[in-house]
Design an enzyme around this catalytic site. Structure first.
Site, short mmCIF file in Angstrom:
data_model
loop_
_atom_site.label_atom_id
_atom_site.label_comp_id
_atom_site.label_asym_id
_atom_site.label_seq_id
_atom_site.Cartn_x
_atom_site.Cartn_y
_atom_site.Cartn_z
N SER A 145 0.88 -1.18 0.00
CA SER A 145 0.00 0.00 0.00
C SER A 145 0.91 1.22 0.00
O SER A 145 1.62 1.48 0.97
CB SER A 145 -0.89 0.01 1.24
OG SER A 145 -1.50 1.29 1.33
N HIS A 161 -1.12 -1.49 -4.47
CA HIS A 161 -2.39 -1.04 -3.90
C HIS A 161 -2.36 0.48 -3.76
O HIS A 161 -1.54 1.03 -3.02
CB HIS A 161 -2.60 -1.72 -2.55
CG HIS A 161 -3.92 -1.43 -1.92
ND1 HIS A 161 -5.07 -2.11 -2.25
CD2 HIS A 161 -4.27 -0.53 -0.96
CE1 HIS A 161 -6.07 -1.65 -1.52
NE2 HIS A 161 -5.62 -0.68 -0.73
N ASP A 210 -4.30 3.84 -2.73
CA ASP A 210 -5.41 4.32 -1.89
C ASP A 210 -5.79 5.75 -2.23
O ASP A 210 -5.01 6.68 -1.99
CB ASP A 210 -4.99 4.27 -0.41
CG ASP A 210 -4.90 2.86 0.12
OD1 ASP A 210 -5.93 2.15 0.08
OD2 ASP A 210 -3.82 2.47 0.57
N MET A 244 -8.24 8.82 -1.26
CA MET A 244 -9.07 9.31 -0.14
C MET A 244 -9.44 10.76 -0.39
O MET A 244 -8.63 11.53 -0.92
CB MET A 244 -8.29 9.22 1.17
CG MET A 244 -7.81 7.83 1.51
SD MET A 244 -6.84 7.84 3.02
CE MET A 244 -6.47 6.11 3.20
N HIS A 286 -8.01 1.59 -4.85
CA HIS A 286 -8.99 1.41 -3.77
C HIS A 286 -9.57 2.79 -3.48
O HIS A 286 -8.90 3.65 -2.92
CB HIS A 286 -8.27 0.82 -2.54
CG HIS A 286 -9.11 0.72 -1.32
ND1 HIS A 286 -8.57 0.54 -0.06
CD2 HIS A 286 -10.46 0.77 -1.14
CE1 HIS A 286 -9.55 0.47 0.83
NE2 HIS A 286 -10.71 0.62 0.20
N MET A 305 -11.65 5.24 -1.59
CA MET A 305 -12.33 5.57 -0.33
C MET A 305 -12.84 6.99 -0.46
O MET A 305 -12.33 7.93 0.18
CB MET A 305 -11.35 5.42 0.84
CG MET A 305 -11.03 3.96 1.14
SD MET A 305 -9.51 3.77 2.09
CE MET A 305 -8.32 3.96 0.79
N MET A 345 -11.69 -5.10 4.56
CA MET A 345 -10.95 -4.11 5.35
C MET A 345 -10.77 -4.66 6.76
O MET A 345 -11.76 -4.92 7.46
CB MET A 345 -11.71 -2.78 5.43
CG MET A 345 -11.78 -1.99 4.12
SD MET A 345 -10.17 -1.57 3.45
CE MET A 345 -9.47 -0.58 4.77
N GLY A 360 -9.10 4.85 6.02
CA GLY A 360 -8.72 6.24 6.25
C GLY A 360 -7.26 6.47 6.58
O GLY A 360 -6.70 7.50 6.22
N PHE A 361 -6.66 5.50 7.26
CA PHE A 361 -5.28 5.71 7.71
C PHE A 361 -4.49 4.42 7.67
O PHE A 361 -5.05 3.34 7.90
CB PHE A 361 -5.25 6.27 9.14
CG PHE A 361 -5.96 7.59 9.26
CD1 PHE A 361 -5.31 8.78 8.95
CD2 PHE A 361 -7.29 7.64 9.66
CE1 PHE A 361 -5.97 10.00 9.03
CE2 PHE A 361 -7.97 8.86 9.74
CZ PHE A 361 -7.30 10.04 9.43
N ASP A 404 -6.78 -5.87 3.75
CA ASP A 404 -6.13 -4.56 3.80
C ASP A 404 -6.33 -3.95 5.18
O ASP A 404 -7.46 -3.73 5.61
CB ASP A 404 -6.80 -3.68 2.73
CG ASP A 404 -6.22 -2.28 2.65
OD1 ASP A 404 -5.16 -2.03 3.23
OD2 ASP A 404 -6.87 -1.44 1.98
N GLY A 405 -5.22 -3.69 5.86
CA GLY A 405 -5.28 -3.02 7.16
C GLY A 405 -4.63 -3.84 8.25
O GLY A 405 -5.12 -4.92 8.60
N GLY A 406 -3.49 -3.37 8.74
CA GLY A 406 -2.83 -4.07 9.83
C GLY A 406 -2.23 -5.41 9.43
O GLY A 406 -2.04 -6.29 10.28
N GLY A 447 0.98 -1.77 4.16
CA GLY A 447 1.58 -0.45 4.01
C GLY A 447 2.70 -0.23 5.00
O GLY A 447 3.88 -0.37 4.69
N SER A 448 2.33 0.08 6.24
CA SER A 448 3.37 0.41 7.22
C SER A 448 4.31 -0.75 7.49
O SER A 448 5.50 -0.55 7.70
CB SER A 448 2.75 0.96 8.51
OG SER A 448 1.68 0.16 8.90
C1 DX5 Z 1 -6.48 2.20 4.96
C2 DX5 Z 1 -5.96 1.84 3.59
C3 DX5 Z 1 -4.85 0.88 3.62
C4 DX5 Z 1 -3.65 1.34 4.40
C5 DX5 Z 1 -3.06 0.11 5.01
O1 DX5 Z 1 -7.57 3.00 4.80
O2 DX5 Z 1 -6.99 1.30 2.78
O3 DX5 Z 1 -4.49 0.43 2.31
O4 DX5 Z 1 -2.69 2.02 3.65
O5 DX5 Z 1 -2.05 0.49 5.85
P1 DX5 Z 1 -1.45 -0.49 6.93
O6 DX5 Z 1 -0.91 -1.69 6.20
O7 DX5 Z 1 -0.40 0.34 7.57
O8 DX5 Z 1 -2.54 -0.86 7.88
ZN ZN Z 2 -6.49 0.35 0.86
#
Ligand code: DX5
Ligand code: ZN
Length: 223
Positions: free
Chosen positions: A16, A41, A43, A45, A74, A76, A145, A150-151, A178-180, A200-201
């Protein structure tokens, strides 16, 4: 170009780029690719549907020109219909929308497919899988998700592995998560049936080559 219909039963990783260095985006994507990523991926927003603002079709167009990997958008955003044509023209391979933000989901998915892209929906943590039951024939993939959109950098919501399991009882469509997603959570999602691991992170916190590879290997080992 198709990604989802050619995935078969493989488990793949997707960085991401929200967590990447936007001043060095193509290089950060290249590093994830070196670590085994097969999809990017992207994102988008809008500070309306989610309380954050990111990047849009102009950046997507530059990225698809600059890199060798397919890009998955993606969205959002409120009114995603307005952005579908620009993302198609930007050269992305697939587009997912949040069904909660769409008024006429069938029309939106058809628009994505008519433009030559593959179509997905992204289910928020409390949106039930059954919400998309009648949309399944118009979908190429489902995104679960595992945080609220959002973050980046939020904590994984563990019940989402059960949602992946329920979805896989409903459909053979590939599931993206996607997410964590980390080396710890990727195996839980793959064991439940997920195939595309978005991170992502966890990828960009360290060396993206190593971290992407570790997540993919952890996921594949859970099969
Ligand atoms: C959140 C995004 C994700 C985000 C994932 O709204 O859709 O794609 O970047 O980030 P991590 O992997 O850090 O949770
Ligand atoms: Zn995403």
């Amino acid at each position: 170009m198709a990604f989802w219909s050619e995935l078969g039963d493989r488990v793949v990783g997707a960085p991401s780029i929200l967590a990447a260095d936007f001043a060095n985006l193509a290089e950060d994507v290249r590093l994830a690719g070196e670590g085994g990523a097969e999809l990017v991926h992207f994102d988008a927003m809008d500070n309306h549907y989610v309380p954050n603002l990111s990047i849009g079709p102009v950046v997507a167009a530059s990225l698809t020109e600059a890199i060798g990997l397919p890009v998955d958008a993606h969205l959002m955003v409120d009114n995603p219909d307005n952005l579908i044509q620009p993302f198609i023209e930007a050269g992305v391979v697939s587009i997912s929308v949040q069904p909660e933000a769409v008024t006429h989901l069938h029309r939106t998915l058809t628009m994505i497919r008519d433009g030559g892209c593959e179509a997905g929906v992204a289910l928020n943590p409390t949106t039930p899988p059954e919400f998309i039951e009648w949309a399944l024939p118009y979908l190429d993939y489902v995104l679960v998700m595992s945080v609220n959109p959002g973050f980046g950098g939020q904590s994984f919501i563990p019940e989402m592995a059960d949602k992946v399991r329920r979805l896989k009882q409903m459909t053979d469509l590939p599931v993206q998560v996607d997410g964590g997603i980390t080396v710890e959570t990727a195996p839980l999602m793959v064991a439940a049936g997920a195939q595309v691991l978005v991170a992502g992170s966890a990828v960009y916190k360290g060396d993206p080559v190593t971290e992407m590879r570790r997540i993919i290997e952890a996921g594949r080992a859970a099969r």
